[in-house]
Design a protein around this motif. Structure first.
Motif, PDB file in Angstrom:
ATOM      1  N   SER A 302       0.842  -1.182  -0.001  1.00 58.31           N
ATOM      2  CA  SER A 302       0.003  -0.021  -0.022  1.00 58.31           C
ATOM      3  C   SER A 302       0.765   1.225   0.012  1.00 58.31           C
ATOM      4  O   SER A 302       1.961   1.098   0.067  1.00 58.31           O
ATOM      5  CB  SER A 302      -0.809  -0.172   1.336  1.00 58.31           C
ATOM      6  OG  SER A 302      -0.129   0.337   2.436  1.00 58.31           O
ATOM      7  N   SER A 303       0.302   2.392  -0.013  1.00 57.77           N
ATOM      8  CA  SER A 303       1.209   3.636  -0.114  1.00 57.77           C
ATOM      9  C   SER A 303       1.792   3.933   1.353  1.00 57.77           C
ATOM     10  O   SER A 303       2.479   4.804   1.434  1.00 57.77           O
ATOM     11  CB  SER A 303       0.138   4.992  -0.316  1.00 57.77           C
ATOM     12  OG  SER A 303      -1.035   4.934   0.559  1.00 57.77           O
ATOM     13  N   TYR A 304       1.287   3.051   2.340  1.00 58.16           N
ATOM     14  CA  TYR A 304       1.803   3.390   3.724  1.00 58.16           C
ATOM     15  C   TYR A 304       3.169   2.055   4.079  1.00 58.16           C
ATOM     16  O   TYR A 304       3.610   1.957   4.862  1.00 58.16           O
ATOM     17  CB  TYR A 304       1.098   3.094   4.729  1.00 58.16           C
ATOM     18  CG  TYR A 304      -0.106   3.986   4.647  1.00 58.16           C
ATOM     19  CD1 TYR A 304       0.135   5.392   5.194  1.00 58.16           C
ATOM     20  CD2 TYR A 304      -1.270   3.585   4.105  1.00 58.16           C
ATOM     21  CE1 TYR A 304      -0.837   6.200   5.206  1.00 58.16           C
ATOM     22  CE2 TYR A 304      -2.283   4.857   4.156  1.00 58.16           C
ATOM     23  CZ  TYR A 304      -2.189   6.074   4.649  1.00 58.16           C
ATOM     24  OH  TYR A 304      -3.039   7.095   4.779  1.00 58.16           O
ATOM     25  N   GLY A 305       3.244   1.298   2.676  1.00 61.09           N
ATOM     26  CA  GLY A 305       4.429   0.127   2.780  1.00 61.09           C
ATOM     27  C   GLY A 305       3.761  -1.113   3.544  1.00 61.09           C
ATOM     28  O   GLY A 305       4.718  -1.838   3.739  1.00 61.09           O
ATOM     29  N   THR A 306       2.424  -1.284   3.647  1.00 58.43           N
ATOM     30  CA  THR A 306       2.065  -2.294   4.354  1.00 58.43           C
ATOM     31  C   THR A 306       1.324  -3.118   3.358  1.00 58.43           C
ATOM     32  O   THR A 306       1.190  -3.003   2.149  1.00 58.43           O
ATOM     33  CB  THR A 306       0.877  -1.761   5.579  1.00 58.43           C
ATOM     34  OG1 THR A 306       0.028  -1.116   4.687  1.00 58.43           O
ATOM     35  CG2 THR A 306       1.433  -1.190   6.554  1.00 58.43           C
ATOM     36  N   ARG A 307       0.779  -4.282   3.718  1.00 63.31           N
ATOM     37  CA  ARG A 307       0.235  -5.094   2.994  1.00 63.31           C
ATOM     38  C   ARG A 307      -1.308  -4.539   2.364  1.00 63.31           C
ATOM     39  O   ARG A 307      -1.959  -3.803   3.143  1.00 63.31           O
ATOM     40  CB  ARG A 307      -0.469  -6.352   3.610  1.00 63.31           C
ATOM     41  CG  ARG A 307      -0.907  -7.502   2.854  1.00 63.31           C
ATOM     42  CD  ARG A 307      -1.021  -8.877   3.542  1.00 63.31           C
ATOM     43  NE  ARG A 307      -1.733  -9.735   3.078  1.00 63.31           N
ATOM     44  CZ  ARG A 307      -1.648 -11.007   3.501  1.00 63.31           C
ATOM     45  NH1 ARG A 307      -0.733 -11.374   4.462  1.00 63.31           N
ATOM     46  NH2 ARG A 307      -2.324 -12.126   3.058  1.00 63.31           N
ATOM     47  N   LEU A 308      -1.648  -4.819   1.139  1.00 59.76           N
ATOM     48  CA  LEU A 308      -2.742  -4.379   0.376  1.00 59.76           C
ATOM     49  C   LEU A 308      -3.997  -4.727   1.207  1.00 59.76           C
ATOM     50  O   LEU A 308      -3.905  -5.875   1.674  1.00 59.76           O
ATOM     51  CB  LEU A 308      -2.575  -4.818  -1.062  1.00 59.76           C
ATOM     52  CG  LEU A 308      -1.550  -4.266  -2.159  1.00 59.76           C
ATOM     53  CD1 LEU A 308      -1.866  -4.726  -3.472  1.00 59.76           C
ATOM     54  CD2 LEU A 308      -1.948  -2.466  -2.133  1.00 59.76           C
ATOM     55  N   SER A 309      -4.872  -3.817   1.355  1.00 58.03           N
ATOM     56  CA  SER A 309      -6.353  -4.238   1.809  1.00 58.03           C
ATOM     57  C   SER A 309      -7.455  -3.400   1.065  1.00 58.03           C
ATOM     58  O   SER A 309      -7.096  -2.890   0.043  1.00 58.03           O
ATOM     59  CB  SER A 309      -6.150  -4.015   3.257  1.00 58.03           C
ATOM     60  OG  SER A 309      -5.995  -2.443   3.570  1.00 58.03           O
ATOM     61  N   ALA A 310      -8.590  -3.488   1.533  1.00 57.21           N
ATOM     62  CA  ALA A 310      -9.667  -2.714   1.055  1.00 57.21           C
ATOM     63  C   ALA A 310      -9.937  -2.939  -0.266  1.00 57.21           C
ATOM     64  O   ALA A 310     -10.116  -2.491  -1.307  1.00 57.21           O
ATOM     65  CB  ALA A 310      -9.369  -1.259   1.203  1.00 57.21           C
TER      66      ALA A 310
END
Length: 406
Positions: A302-310
């Motif tokens: 994600s844009s936060y460097g975390t795993r994709l969600s939503a």
């Protein structure tokens, strides 16, 4: 230290003074009443464990007339004296009882079950915990597990009417959690006992048609972030969403065009070697911004460097794009029948069948245990079909390239 008869009348007549005053019962050693400077009167029991040299401890029984009388407090003190005579510490027992009352709240017990059971035994513990937190905890809340009723379970399942697979997984998880609670003597009877499991989901047969697949591929490039590349890798490999989204660069081997999926990350608990087509390699090159892939870290972030969600929001936008694409291609009034991301796997399997790839090869590509690879065959048939899988992936990759060529 005043000693006398601790009776209700006597306690009523005790007047507060500066500091605390005590009246100790002359019949029952350790039993007494304390009066604070503010006039609060409380029955107490004072005792020692280990003889005269040990530190005395004071147990507060309760306030006078709220709800204790001198006689009911005396009876309680007698019970405490019997515990002390057996070497048991009433204060420690009270602390343990209060601690358990907090721990045995359903919301707290979910966390205990996660730490002590799920994390140690279930590889997909995070998904199971999330399911409990999102659907069970809001319904049951802070009730003690002994207070959970069948009606509470029914309320949870009702929230999952449109998600039958999740409802059945919830039923199995709650059954295990309450059984585990019984094994720890935290619960006498399971509320799940006698409750029918929610009905199984109806078999799905939805897959994307050739035109839908083409439009899905082409519009995926318009999706924000890394949703598009992730969806395209699912199309190219046929692997599960969770396995693709959790893909780490350390699992990939560019020199041998291979993805090594460990048993810990695989949904069915079986390690899986996934050949990568030229199209898949090109996709990963684009994500890595070159042929020198990182040695570790999430591939899709994600844009936060975390795993994709939503994913529901991303797919909603994707569906709208697909419909517009189909209509712009001349299919006026075209509509997209409801489908799920998991249907991509069925689309890949159906497409490979159309390419006349053998069923056992397709199931091996998908790391699927039903059908030809289930039962006794799955136990004794250990041939990995690695070269056959590689050829199947090549044919599928060429099919996608030809299908989406403008």
């Amino acid at each position: 230290m005043p000693v006398g008869n601790v009776t209700t009348i006597e306690v009523d007549h005790l007047a507060p003074r500066s500091g605390n005053i005590f009246l100790w019962d002359k019949v029952l050693p350790g039993f007494g009443v304390r009066v604070t400077q503010g006039g609060t009167k409380s029955y107490i029991y004072q005792y020692r464990l280990g003889g005269r040299g040990s530190i005395s401890r004071r147990f507060t029984i309760g306030r006078h007339r709220a709800p204790w009388t001198a006689q009911s407090a005396r009876n309680k003190a007698l019970d405490l004296a019997k515990q002390v005579a057996k070497g048991k510490d009433p204060l420690e027992r009270r602390r343990e009882r209060r601690r358990k009352q907090v721990e045995l709240r359903f919301d707290r017990y979910v966390e205990l079950f996660t730490e002590e059971y799920l994390k140690r035994r279930w590889k997909d513990w995070s998904r199971i915990r999330s399911m409990l937190v999102h659907y069970a905890v809001p319904t049951i809340g802070t009730k003690r597990i002994s207070e959970v009723r069948r009606s509470d379970l029914t309320a949870i399942y009702r929230r999952l009417d449109n998600r039958p697979s999740v409802a059945r997984a919830m039923h199995a998880t709650l059954r295990k959690m309450f059984k585990w609670a019984m094994s720890r003597d935290d619960l006498k009877h399971s509320p799940v006992q006698g409750v029918d499991a929610p009905p199984p989901p109806k078999p799905r047969n939805r897959y994307l048609s050739t035109e839908e697949l083409r439009c899905a591929w082409e519009t995926s490039f318009q999706l924000a972030g890394q949703y598009g590349p992730a969806f395209r890798l699912m199309i190219l490999t046929g692997q599960r969403r969770g396995e693709v989204i959790g893909l780490d660069w350390s699992e990939l081997r560019r020199e041998s065009s291979r993805w090594d999926l460990s048993a810990e990350r695989s949904k069915n608990g079986r390690s899986h070697l996934i050949p990568l087509s030229k199209q898949a390699i090109a996709l990963l090159d684009a994500v890595a911004c070159g042929k020198d892939w990182p040695s570790n870290g999430l591939v899709f972030q994600s844009s936060y460097g975390t795993r994709l969600s939503a994913f529901s929001k991303a797919k909603e936008k994707w569906d709208a794009m697909i419909v517009r694409k189909m209509r712009s291609a001349g299919e006026e009034g075209a509509a997209l029948a409801p489908w799920r991301i998991h249907d991509i796997r069925r689309t890949v399997a159906t497409g490979m069948q159309a390419l006349q790839i053998r069923t056992e090869i397709i199931e091996s590509v998908l790391n699927h245990l039903s059908g030809t690879m289930s039962g006794i065959v799955g136990v004794y048939q250990c041939y990995p079909y690695q070269e056959e899988k590689r050829q199947a992936m090549k044919r599928w990759g060429r099919h996608i390239k030809k299908l989406t060529a403008s």
